[in-house]
Design an enzyme around this catalytic site. Structure first.
Site, PDB file in Angstrom:
ATOM      1  N   GLU A 274       0.852  -1.180  -0.220  1.00  0.00           N
ATOM      2  CA  GLU A 274      -0.155   0.532  -0.127  1.00  0.00           C
ATOM      3  C   GLU A 274       0.646   0.921  -0.341  1.00  0.00           C
ATOM      4  O   GLU A 274       0.496   2.494   1.147  1.00  0.00           O
ATOM      5  CB  GLU A 274      -0.450   0.212   1.243  1.00  0.00           C
ATOM      6  CG  GLU A 274      -1.585  -0.716   1.661  1.00  0.00           C
ATOM      7  CD  GLU A 274      -2.606  -1.307   2.605  1.00  0.00           C
ATOM      8  OE1 GLU A 274      -2.020  -0.039   3.883  1.00  0.00           O
ATOM      9  OE2 GLU A 274      -3.028  -2.404   2.515  1.00  0.00           O
ATOM     10  N   GLY A 276       1.772   4.923  -0.336  1.00  0.00           N
ATOM     11  CA  GLY A 276       1.100   6.155  -0.915  1.00  0.00           C
ATOM     12  C   GLY A 276       2.403   7.068  -1.114  1.00  0.00           C
ATOM     13  O   GLY A 276       2.753   7.963  -2.392  1.00  0.00           O
ATOM     14  N   ARG A 277       3.346   7.893   0.425  1.00  0.00           N
ATOM     15  CA  ARG A 277       4.080   8.712   0.170  1.00  0.00           C
ATOM     16  C   ARG A 277       5.017   8.077  -0.991  1.00  0.00           C
ATOM     17  O   ARG A 277       5.255   9.316  -2.294  1.00  0.00           O
ATOM     18  CB  ARG A 277       5.057   9.086   1.913  1.00  0.00           C
ATOM     19  CG  ARG A 277       5.494  10.086   0.758  1.00  0.00           C
ATOM     20  CD  ARG A 277       6.422   9.656   2.567  1.00  0.00           C
ATOM     21  NE  ARG A 277       5.696  10.106   4.174  1.00  0.00           N
ATOM     22  CZ  ARG A 277       5.183  11.226   4.347  1.00  0.00           C
ATOM     23  NH1 ARG A 277       5.140  12.109   4.519  1.00  0.00           N
ATOM     24  NH2 ARG A 277       4.455  10.645   5.404  1.00  0.00           N
ATOM     25  N   ARG A 313       1.309  19.888   6.541  1.00  0.00           N
ATOM     26  CA  ARG A 313       2.678  18.779   6.752  1.00  0.00           C
ATOM     27  C   ARG A 313       3.849  19.674   8.210  1.00  0.00           C
ATOM     28  O   ARG A 313       3.493  19.318   9.115  1.00  0.00           O
ATOM     29  CB  ARG A 313       3.444  18.157   6.058  1.00  0.00           C
ATOM     30  CG  ARG A 313       2.941  17.597   4.747  1.00  0.00           C
ATOM     31  CD  ARG A 313       3.412  16.683   3.874  1.00  0.00           C
ATOM     32  NE  ARG A 313       3.976  15.414   5.093  1.00  0.00           N
ATOM     33  CZ  ARG A 313       4.989  15.557   5.068  1.00  0.00           C
ATOM     34  NH1 ARG A 313       6.307  16.001   4.506  1.00  0.00           N
ATOM     35  NH2 ARG A 313       5.863  14.689   5.452  1.00  0.00           N
ATOM     36  N   TYR A 317       3.339  17.891  11.345  1.00  0.00           N
ATOM     37  CA  TYR A 317       4.147  17.389  11.690  1.00  0.00           C
ATOM     38  C   TYR A 317       6.190  17.629  11.768  1.00  0.00           C
ATOM     39  O   TYR A 317       7.101  17.184  11.620  1.00  0.00           O
ATOM     40  CB  TYR A 317       5.291  15.889  10.488  1.00  0.00           C
ATOM     41  CG  TYR A 317       3.562  15.460   9.978  1.00  0.00           C
ATOM     42  CD1 TYR A 317       2.615  14.169  10.666  1.00  0.00           C
ATOM     43  CD2 TYR A 317       3.133  15.648   8.927  1.00  0.00           C
ATOM     44  CE1 TYR A 317       1.356  14.116  10.050  1.00  0.00           C
ATOM     45  CE2 TYR A 317       1.986  15.024   8.439  1.00  0.00           C
ATOM     46  CZ  TYR A 317       0.917  14.555   8.838  1.00  0.00           C
ATOM     47  OH  TYR A 317       0.144  13.847   8.695  1.00  0.00           O
ATOM     48  N   CYS A 344      -3.870  32.971  10.938  1.00  0.00           N
ATOM     49  CA  CYS A 344      -3.602  33.483  11.497  1.00  0.00           C
ATOM     50  C   CYS A 344      -3.121  32.393  12.335  1.00  0.00           C
ATOM     51  O   CYS A 344      -4.434  32.297  13.404  1.00  0.00           O
ATOM     52  CB  CYS A 344      -5.040  34.274  11.778  1.00  0.00           C
ATOM     53  SG  CYS A 344      -5.249  35.728  10.722  1.00  0.00           S
ATOM     54  N   GLU A 345      -2.092  32.081  12.550  1.00  0.00           N
ATOM     55  CA  GLU A 345      -1.604  30.369  13.336  1.00  0.00           C
ATOM     56  C   GLU A 345      -0.053  31.133  13.490  1.00  0.00           C
ATOM     57  O   GLU A 345       0.756  30.668  12.786  1.00  0.00           O
ATOM     58  CB  GLU A 345      -2.061  29.298  12.998  1.00  0.00           C
ATOM     59  CG  GLU A 345      -3.378  28.773  12.491  1.00  0.00           C
ATOM     60  CD  GLU A 345      -4.342  29.254  13.814  1.00  0.00           C
ATOM     61  OE1 GLU A 345      -3.657  28.780  15.326  1.00  0.00           O
ATOM     62  OE2 GLU A 345      -5.302  29.375  13.668  1.00  0.00           O
ATOM     63  N   TYR A 373       0.615  13.779   0.426  1.00  0.00           N
ATOM     64  CA  TYR A 373      -0.246  14.181   1.611  1.00  0.00           C
ATOM     65  C   TYR A 373      -0.235  16.044   1.757  1.00  0.00           C
ATOM     66  O   TYR A 373      -0.221  16.361   2.735  1.00  0.00           O
ATOM     67  CB  TYR A 373       0.395  14.151   3.445  1.00  0.00           C
ATOM     68  CG  TYR A 373       0.383  12.034   3.069  1.00  0.00           C
ATOM     69  CD1 TYR A 373      -0.889  11.471   3.569  1.00  0.00           C
ATOM     70  CD2 TYR A 373       1.869  11.828   2.862  1.00  0.00           C
ATOM     71  CE1 TYR A 373      -0.613  10.261   3.328  1.00  0.00           C
ATOM     72  CE2 TYR A 373       1.888   9.955   3.097  1.00  0.00           C
ATOM     73  CZ  TYR A 373       0.612   9.376   3.379  1.00  0.00           C
ATOM     74  OH  TYR A 373       0.001   8.123   3.012  1.00  0.00           O
TER      75      TYR A 373
HETATM   76  N1  PLP Z   1      -1.625   2.333   4.497  1.00  0.00           N
HETATM   77  C1  PLP Z   1      -2.026   2.016   5.803  1.00  0.00           C
HETATM   78  C2  PLP Z   1      -3.109   1.194   6.377  1.00  0.00           C
HETATM   79  C3  PLP Z   1      -1.616   3.526   6.144  1.00  0.00           C
HETATM   80  O1  PLP Z   1      -2.721   4.392   7.425  1.00  0.00           O
HETATM   81  C4  PLP Z   1      -0.812   4.500   5.038  1.00  0.00           C
HETATM   82  C5  PLP Z   1      -0.653   5.706   5.626  1.00  0.00           C
HETATM   83  O2  PLP Z   1      -0.821   5.781   6.671  1.00  0.00           O
HETATM   84  C6  PLP Z   1      -0.276   3.790   3.908  1.00  0.00           C
HETATM   85  C7  PLP Z   1      -0.828   2.700   3.292  1.00  0.00           C
HETATM   86  C8  PLP Z   1       0.509   4.467   3.082  1.00  0.00           C
HETATM   87  O3  PLP Z   1       1.550   5.252   3.963  1.00  0.00           O
HETATM   88  P1  PLP Z   1       2.632   5.352   3.179  1.00  0.00           P
HETATM   89  O4  PLP Z   1       2.670   6.980   2.216  1.00  0.00           O
HETATM   90  O5  PLP Z   1       4.262   6.327   3.610  1.00  0.00           O
HETATM   91  O6  PLP Z   1       3.346   4.322   1.957  1.00  0.00           O
END
Ligand code: PLP
Length: 420
Positions: A274, A276-277, A313, A317, A344-345, A373
Site C-alpha cells: 500500500e 503512498g508517499r 505538513r 509533523y 492567523c496561526e 499528503y
Molecule cells: N496503508 C495504511 C493503512 C496507511 O495508514 C498508510 C498511511 O498512513 C499507508 C498505507 C500509506 O503510507 P505511505 O504513504 O507512508 O506509504
C-alpha cells in the site's frame, strides 16, 4: 528520481516552465509530474518482479482523479480508507478486485457498499468491526474477504504522529489478541479469512523496523496456519520513506524488496503493498508567490501566498520541505528566512531559520516533495479557496482541480429561516 529540474536557471516540471505556468494560472498551486508518478510505481513493481504481488496505491496520499487514472493505467490497485476513496478509485479505472479497504473506523454502510462492489479485501482492525462485517456478509449471502490488521508493537515512522505500529497506537489488533480473533474469524460464515495485514508507519527511513515487523508476521502466519486458518495473502502496508532534501536517504525499493523476498519466500503468499508517499511525494511541488519580505526585530519573514491550509505538513509533523526559487538568480546572496503564510496561526510556516537565496516580492518559490499528503489535507481555513492542482505531461499541462469561486465555497451553507 523526479522530473523537476532547472533549465537555464528556470525550474521546469518535465517540459513545462513553472514561472510561465504560475503566470498563466496564478499562484499558489500544486503541480504533479506524470512521468514521475509512472516512474515511481514502476520502480516499485519492478523491484518485486517475479513475485505474486498486488501494489495497491494508498489513495489517501494523493487522491486526485487524474493521479489515480495515471496509476491505474500502470496496473496499480488502490488502498482506500473510505467509501469516497473507493468511488474515486473506481471512477479512475481501478477494478474492484484490486481494491483493499483499510481503516480503523469503517461504517456499516461503507462495509456494505464495498462488499456489494466486490472489493478484494477488507483489512479489519478490531473485534467489533469483524463482528459487524460478519453480519453484513451473512445478510448479503456473500462472505467478506478479510485480513486482520495486526499491531506488531514496533516503533517506526518519521514522526510520532505517523507511527502506527506501537501498542499505544489505535491501529490494528494487539499481538496478544490476534490468534484468538483469527480463530473467531475462521469459524464465521459472513467473512472468509484470506490473509494477514500490517502497516507500521510512514516516512520510515531504515529497514530495521520493517524487518522486525515482517519477521513477526512470518511467524504469525505459521502459527495461524497451525490453528487451521487459511492464510494466502500478506499485506505489508506502505511506509517507505522518501528523500525530503534533508540529506537522509531512505532505502531504495530494491533493498526493501530484497528484505521482503528473503523473509516471505518460504511462506508462499501473495504480497500486497500500500505505498503512498513513495509514489506521489516527489512527483509534486507547490508553487507559491512572495507577498512581502518582512524584516522583524531579529527575524526575516518571507510572507508567501500559500499557507498551512494548503500544505499542513510543517505545522502538523514539523516536516521539512526543501524550498527552491522558481527562477534562480546567479550569485544570489543567502539570507536566513522564516517562510510563513497569511493564516492567523503561529504554526503557519513552511520553513524556520532557513538559509535561502534572497527573494523579492513577486518571486515564485517551489515547496518541493509536496505531492503526497499535500492537497489531500488542505482545508478552506480562513475562507481561503483550495488551490488548483495541475498535471504535467511532457510539455503539456492540464488543470486537474480548479480553484473554486467564493460562491462555490459557501454554496453548502444556509441561513436558518429566523435569520434570513
Ligand atoms: N496503508 C495504511 C493503512 C496507511 O495508514 C498508510 C498511511 O498512513 C499507508 C498505507 C500509506 O503510507 P505511505 O504513504 O507512508 O506509504
Amino acid at each position: 528520481m523526479h522530473h523537476f529540474e532547472y533549465k537555464n536557471n528556470r525550474l521546469q516540471a518535465e517540459g513545462v516552465d513553472l514561472a510561465e505556468l504560475a503566470a498563466d494560472i496564478g499562484a499558489p498551486f500544486y503541480v504533479y509530474s506524470e512521468a514521475t508518478l509512472r516512474r515511481h510505481i514502476n520502480v516499485f513493481t519492478t523491484a518485486f518482479a517475479g513475485a505474486d504481488t498486488l501494489v495497491a496505491y494508498s489513495v489517501k496520499a494523493n487522491s486526485n482523479l487524474a493521479v489515480l487514472r495515471v496509476l491505474a493505467s500502470e496496473n496499480a490497485g488502490a488502498d482506500v480508507v473510505s467509501i469516497g476513496e473507493m468511488m474515486r478509485a473506481l471512477k479512475a479505472g481501478v477494478p474492484p478486485e484490486k481494491i483493499v479497504f483499510s481503516g480503523v473506523g469503517k461504517t456499516s454502510d461503507e462495509m456494505t457498499a464495498a462488499l456489494q462492489t466486490g472489493i478484494y479485501q477488507f483489512n479489519v482492525e478490531s473485534a467489533p468491526e469483524l463482528e459487524t462485517l460478519d453480519g453484513i456478509g451473512k445478510r448479503l449471502g456473500k462472505p467478506a474477504p478479510v485480513a486482520i490488521r495486526v499491531n506488531p508493537d514496533v516503533a517506526a515512522g518519521g514522526h510520532d504522529k505517523i507511527s502506527t505500529g506501537r501498542k499505544e497506537d489505535k491501529f490494528g489488533v494487539s499481538w496478544e489478541q490476534t490468534r484468538a480473533l483469527y480463530a473467531i474469524a475462521r469459524d464465521m460464515n459472513g467473512v472468509a479469512v484470506k490473509g494477514v495485514d500490517l502497516h507500521i508507519g510512514s516516512q520510515i527511513a531504515d529497514l530495521a523496523p520493517f524487518e522486525a515487523a515482517f519477521n513477526k508476521a512470518a511467524q504469525l502466519i505459521a502459527d495461524l496456519r497451525s490453528d487451521g486458518c487459511n492464510i494466502e495473502r500478506l499485506d505489508l502496508g506502505g511506509g517507505l520513506g522518501i528523500p525530503y532534501g534533508t540529506g537522509a536517504v531512505p532505502p531504495h525499493p530494491d533493498k526493501y524488496a530484497e528484505l521482503i523476498k528473503r523473509v516471505t519466500a518460504p511462506l508462499g503468499v501473495q504480497l500486497i503493498f500500500e505505498p503512498g508517499r513513495m509514489i506521489a511525494g516527489n512527483a509534486g511541488v507547490m508553487v507559491t508567490r512572495v507577498l512581502f519580505d518582512k524584516k522583524g526585530e531579529n527575524r526575516r519573514f518571507l510572507v508567501v501566498d500559500a499557507a498551512m491550509n494548503d500544505l499542513i505538513r510543517p505545522a502538523l509533523y514539523d516536516a521539512h520541505h526543501e524550498i527552491l526559487p522558481v527562477v534562480r538568480r546567479e550569485n544570489a546572496k543567502e539570507t536566513i528566512y522564516d517562510v510563513v503564510g497569511p493564516v492567523c496561526e503561529s504554526s503557519d510556516f513552511f520553513a524556520k531559520s532557513r538559509a535561502l537565496p534572497e527573494f523579492n516580492a513577486g518571486d515564485y518559490l517551489a515547496v518541493m516533495s509536496a505531492g503526497a499528503y499535500g492537497a489531500v489535507q488542505a482545508s478552506q481555513y480562513n475562507t481561503r479557496p483550495l488551490i488548483p492542482e495541475v498535471l504535467v505531461n511532457g510539455d503539456q499541462y492540464a488543470v486537474i482541480r480548479r480553484r473554486p469561486s467564493f460562491d462555490e465555497m459557501i454554496a453548502l451553507e444556509a441561513l436558518p429561516g429566523w435569520l434570513a
